[in-house]
Write an enzyme that holds these catalytic residues in place. Structure first.
Site, PDB file in Angstrom:
ATOM      1  N   CYS A  55      -2.388  -6.261   2.620  1.00  0.00           N
ATOM      2  CA  CYS A  55      -3.108  -7.401   3.195  1.00  0.00           C
ATOM      3  C   CYS A  55      -4.609  -7.282   2.980  1.00  0.00           C
ATOM      4  O   CYS A  55      -5.172  -6.197   3.101  1.00  0.00           O
ATOM      5  CB  CYS A  55      -2.816  -7.480   4.686  1.00  0.00           C
ATOM      6  SG  CYS A  55      -1.153  -8.058   5.010  1.00  0.00           S
ATOM      7  N   ARG A  76       0.821  -1.211   0.000  1.00  0.00           N
ATOM      8  CA  ARG A  76       0.000   0.000   0.000  1.00  0.00           C
ATOM      9  C   ARG A  76       0.857   1.264   0.000  1.00  0.00           C
ATOM     10  O   ARG A  76       0.348   2.374  -0.048  1.00  0.00           O
ATOM     11  CB  ARG A  76      -0.914   0.003   1.234  1.00  0.00           C
ATOM     12  CG  ARG A  76      -1.978  -1.083   1.160  1.00  0.00           C
ATOM     13  CD  ARG A  76      -2.878  -1.053   2.340  1.00  0.00           C
ATOM     14  NE  ARG A  76      -3.652   0.156   2.463  1.00  0.00           N
ATOM     15  CZ  ARG A  76      -4.692   0.468   1.696  1.00  0.00           C
ATOM     16  NH1 ARG A  76      -5.070  -0.347   0.743  1.00  0.00           N
ATOM     17  NH2 ARG A  76      -5.350   1.587   1.878  1.00  0.00           N
TER      18      ARG A  76
HETATM   19  N1  EPU Z   1      -9.415   3.875   5.936  1.00  0.00           N
HETATM   20  C1  EPU Z   1     -10.421   4.360   5.133  1.00  0.00           C
HETATM   21  N2  EPU Z   1     -10.068   5.166   4.079  1.00  0.00           N
HETATM   22  C2  EPU Z   1      -8.765   5.489   3.827  1.00  0.00           C
HETATM   23  C3  EPU Z   1      -7.745   5.005   4.675  1.00  0.00           C
HETATM   24  C4  EPU Z   1      -8.102   4.188   5.741  1.00  0.00           C
HETATM   25  O1  EPU Z   1     -11.593   4.076   5.344  1.00  0.00           O
HETATM   26  O2  EPU Z   1      -8.519   6.229   2.854  1.00  0.00           O
HETATM   27  C5  EPU Z   1      -9.770   2.979   7.059  1.00  0.00           C
HETATM   28  C6  EPU Z   1      -9.190   1.577   6.842  1.00  0.00           C
HETATM   29  O3  EPU Z   1     -10.000   0.805   5.995  1.00  0.00           O
HETATM   30  C7  EPU Z   1      -9.121   1.053   8.250  1.00  0.00           C
HETATM   31  C8  EPU Z   1      -8.820   2.311   9.067  1.00  0.00           C
HETATM   32  O4  EPU Z   1      -9.157   3.426   8.254  1.00  0.00           O
HETATM   33  O5  EPU Z   1     -10.366   0.532   8.634  1.00  0.00           O
HETATM   34  C9  EPU Z   1      -7.382   2.456   9.509  1.00  0.00           C
HETATM   35  O6  EPU Z   1      -6.519   2.354   8.387  1.00  0.00           O
HETATM   36  P1  EPU Z   1      -5.124   3.108   8.362  1.00  0.00           P
HETATM   37  O7  EPU Z   1      -5.150   4.102   7.261  1.00  0.00           O
HETATM   38  O8  EPU Z   1      -4.805   3.577   9.730  1.00  0.00           O
HETATM   39  O9  EPU Z   1      -4.148   1.924   7.982  1.00  0.00           O
HETATM   40  P2  EPU Z   1      -2.979   1.924   6.926  1.00  0.00           P
HETATM   41  O10 EPU Z   1      -2.217   3.188   6.979  1.00  0.00           O
HETATM   42  O11 EPU Z   1      -3.472   1.434   5.610  1.00  0.00           O
HETATM   43  C10 EPU Z   1      -1.146   1.071   8.587  1.00  0.00           C
HETATM   44  C11 EPU Z   1      -0.280  -0.129   8.658  1.00  0.00           C
HETATM   45  C12 EPU Z   1      -1.113  -1.337   9.036  1.00  0.00           C
HETATM   46  C13 EPU Z   1      -1.758  -1.065  10.387  1.00  0.00           C
HETATM   47  C14 EPU Z   1      -2.595   0.214  10.303  1.00  0.00           C
HETATM   48  C15 EPU Z   1      -3.212   0.588  11.633  1.00  0.00           C
HETATM   49  C16 EPU Z   1       1.416   0.380   7.039  1.00  0.00           C
HETATM   50  C17 EPU Z   1       2.041   0.066   5.738  1.00  0.00           C
HETATM   51  N3  EPU Z   1       0.353  -0.340   7.367  1.00  0.00           N
HETATM   52  O12 EPU Z   1      -2.084   0.779   7.551  1.00  0.00           O
HETATM   53  O13 EPU Z   1      -0.211  -2.412   9.163  1.00  0.00           O
HETATM   54  O14 EPU Z   1      -2.575  -2.148  10.737  1.00  0.00           O
HETATM   55  O15 EPU Z   1      -1.784   1.299   9.854  1.00  0.00           O
HETATM   56  O16 EPU Z   1      -2.234   0.837  12.588  1.00  0.00           O
HETATM   57  O17 EPU Z   1       1.884   1.233   7.782  1.00  0.00           O
HETATM   58  C18 EPU Z   1       0.420  -4.642   9.209  1.00  0.00           C
HETATM   59  O18 EPU Z   1       1.542  -4.222   9.563  1.00  0.00           O
HETATM   60  O19 EPU Z   1       0.110  -5.870   9.183  1.00  0.00           O
HETATM   61  C19 EPU Z   1      -0.576  -3.678   8.800  1.00  0.00           C
HETATM   62  C20 EPU Z   1      -1.718  -4.008   8.196  1.00  0.00           C
END
Ligand code: EPU
Length: 460
Positions: free
Chosen positions: A140, A116
């Site tokens: 994922c 991502r």
């Molecule tokens: N969300 C939305 N719209 C968006 C972005 C996010 O609805 O445009 C929602 C997501 O669907 C989710 C929530 O907001 O329900 C939180 O998502 P977030 O944006 O915080 O997650 P992310 O940045 O995509 C990172 C980590 C994840 C970790 C999450 C939460 C990275 C590359 N990934 O994901 O890590 O679970 O923050 O802390 O930094 C992992 O390491 O296994 C992993 C999935």
């Protein structure tokens, strides 16, 4: 042709060999894991710090970089965009953005991989070369994982977002301008999108509803080293005063607290003892409290944390995942395996991702008693309640686990399956284990060093 590596014999497989093969793991469970593993820079910081280097007008140096797939994907993408990347003997990266340039859409697509991170290239690429093309994202499969917050944020900065087949094209004919932005949910990625876009935008940006995970604070530290002006307030507000240019940075990435927590759960589930070198108490306090309440033993030392099974019964828990400083969603899956061994009924309410209990199906086949529910079984109703998401789990233990065959579903779910198989009586066959390389450096070497009994096979 099949190549084969046996566990119990770390010397037999070099890191490179372990990396080039890893399709099927055959695990003979029931062996307590015991020994020492080291965690390096956080998967959820390192690729983003690499992207930040694009914002500078001089080279940056990033230390403590793990050899994981997400780093490989970002290395390829940066190289395609003309960023010079050099890795020295210690594994430190020097990233030189002097010749940043537009890349071919087809090339970007081919290198985007199962990640991502590409969405975070938007702001830096617009600042560096005036435009960005972001391919459809991987990552994922733990829910829909939309990017609407990211696109809204970019529009607030004045970017023009054009959805095309295979990806999104983004430009900013008048440059990016600071804005007042409020996130509907403290998304980690959207907060990083704001940081990486606002530091060189014209004027002031105020972000409310920001995520404040340690990896975000470390990214802010990186940007501050480059010359950015960023302050974090205690109420989830981040203020950024845009500056026209940024320099380079020299930074040592914070350690991976999610990998550390995974090894902690592995020690508990297999009734073993693992010293996790590099595990940092400060960023794991919520996990450590939970681990201790569950009955796990821990000893916090200067250079890491020792996690062990104390020999008695484990206690069931009620917990919900949350944004920092709550119990992190990435700790949930390995901990659920530990809860299958607790003496009684545990409840876990997942409030960050709507679909992060899919991995429990394989655990049930291994003998675990886990039911998943649509209702919010937590103290606070979450945004997934009254909808069709199986986001609460009830776990009854202790269960005797037995070996099974399974396909690794995602990074954390896959690691959780592995530790269940390592604790189970009998043989398990895990296919698709390459996914685990996205976030766990040299994990088969580490498993072998801890005494796990397994064979690793991959079709060449
Ligand atoms: N969300 C939305 N719209 C968006 C972005 C996010 O609805 O445009 C929602 C997501 O669907 C989710 C929530 O907001 O329900 C939180 O998502 P977030 O944006 O915080 O997650 P992310 O940045 O995509 C990172 C980590 C994840 C970790 C999450 C939460 C990275 C590359 N990934 O994901 O890590 O679970 O923050 O802390 O930094 C992992 O390491 O296994 C992993 C999935």
């Amino acid at each position: 042709m099949l190549s084969k590596v046996r566990g119990h014999a770390v010397g037999q497989a070099s890191s490179e060999e372990a990396h080039s093969m890893s399709s099927v793991l055959t695990i003979r469970g029931g062996v307590p894991l015991s020994g020492r593993v080291a965690v390096r820079g956080a998967k959820n910081l390192v690729p983003k710090a690499m992207v930040a280097a694009l914002l500078g007008d001089e080279p940056s140096i990033l230390r403590n970089v793990p050899e994981i797939k997400d780093v490989e994907v970002v290395t390829n993408l940066l190289a395609l965009h003309g960023v010079g990347i050099r890795k020295d003997a210690a594994g430190d990266l020097t990233l030189d953005p002097a010749n940043a340039r537009t890349a071919q859409v087809a090339d970007i697509d081919a290198h985007a991989g199962d990640s991502r991170i590409p969405i975070l290239f938007c702001g830096p690429l617009i600042h560096a070369i005036g435009e960005a093309f972001i391919p459809d994202l991987g990552g994922c499969r733990i829910g829909d994982r939309p990017i609407n917050y990211h696109l809204n944020v970019l529009r607030e900065f004045g970017a023009v977002v054009d959805k095309r087949p295979g990806g999104i094209s983004i430009s900013a004919p008048k440059g990016l301008k600071g804005a007042k932005i409020s996130l509907p949910y403290p998304s980690v990625g959207a907060t990083e999108q704001v940081l990486l876009s606002a530091t060189r935008a014209e004027g002031i940006t105020e972000l409310t509803g920001a995520a404040t995970e340690p990896e975000i604070v470390d990214l802010i530290a990186v940007l501050q080293k480059m010359g950015a002006l960023i302050s974090i307030q205690s109420d989830r507000t981040i203020r950024i005063e845009g500056v026209p240019t940024l320099g380079g940075y020299v930074h040592t990435a914070l350690p991976d607290r999610n990998e550390a927590a995974s090894w902690a759960s592995a020690a508990l589930v297999t009734k073993g003892e693992i010293f996790v070198e590099g595990a940092l108490q400060r960023d794991m306090m919520t996990f450590l409290n939970t681990f201790r309440k569950l009955g796990g033993g821990l000893e916090i030392l200067d250079d890491g944390i020792r996690f062990f099974h104390k020999g008695g019964k484990l206690s069931p828990l009620v917990l919900e995942t949350d944004v920092h400083p709550g119990f992190m969603t990435d700790w949930q899956q390995p901990l659920v395996v530990a809860l299958t061994q607790a003496d009684g009924v545990s409840i876990v309410h997942e409030t960050v991702y709507e679909n992060r209990f899919g991995f429990t199906e394989a655990l049930r086949r291994m003998g675990a008693q886990i039911q998943v529910h649509r209702e919010c079984l937590g103290s606070v109703p979450c945004r997934f309640g009254q909808r069709n998401f199986l986001h609460s789990a009830v776990i009854s233990g202790p269960s005797e686990l037995h070996g099974a065959d399974f396909n690794v579903p995602d990074l954390r779910g896959g690691f959780s399956h592995l530790i269940a198989a390592l604790a189970a009586q009998g043989i398990s066959r895990a296919s698709g284990v390459d996914v685990i390389k996205r976030g766990y450096e040299h994990f088969t070497d580490k498993l072998a060093a801890l005494g796990a009994d397994f064979d690793l096979e991959e079709a060449a």
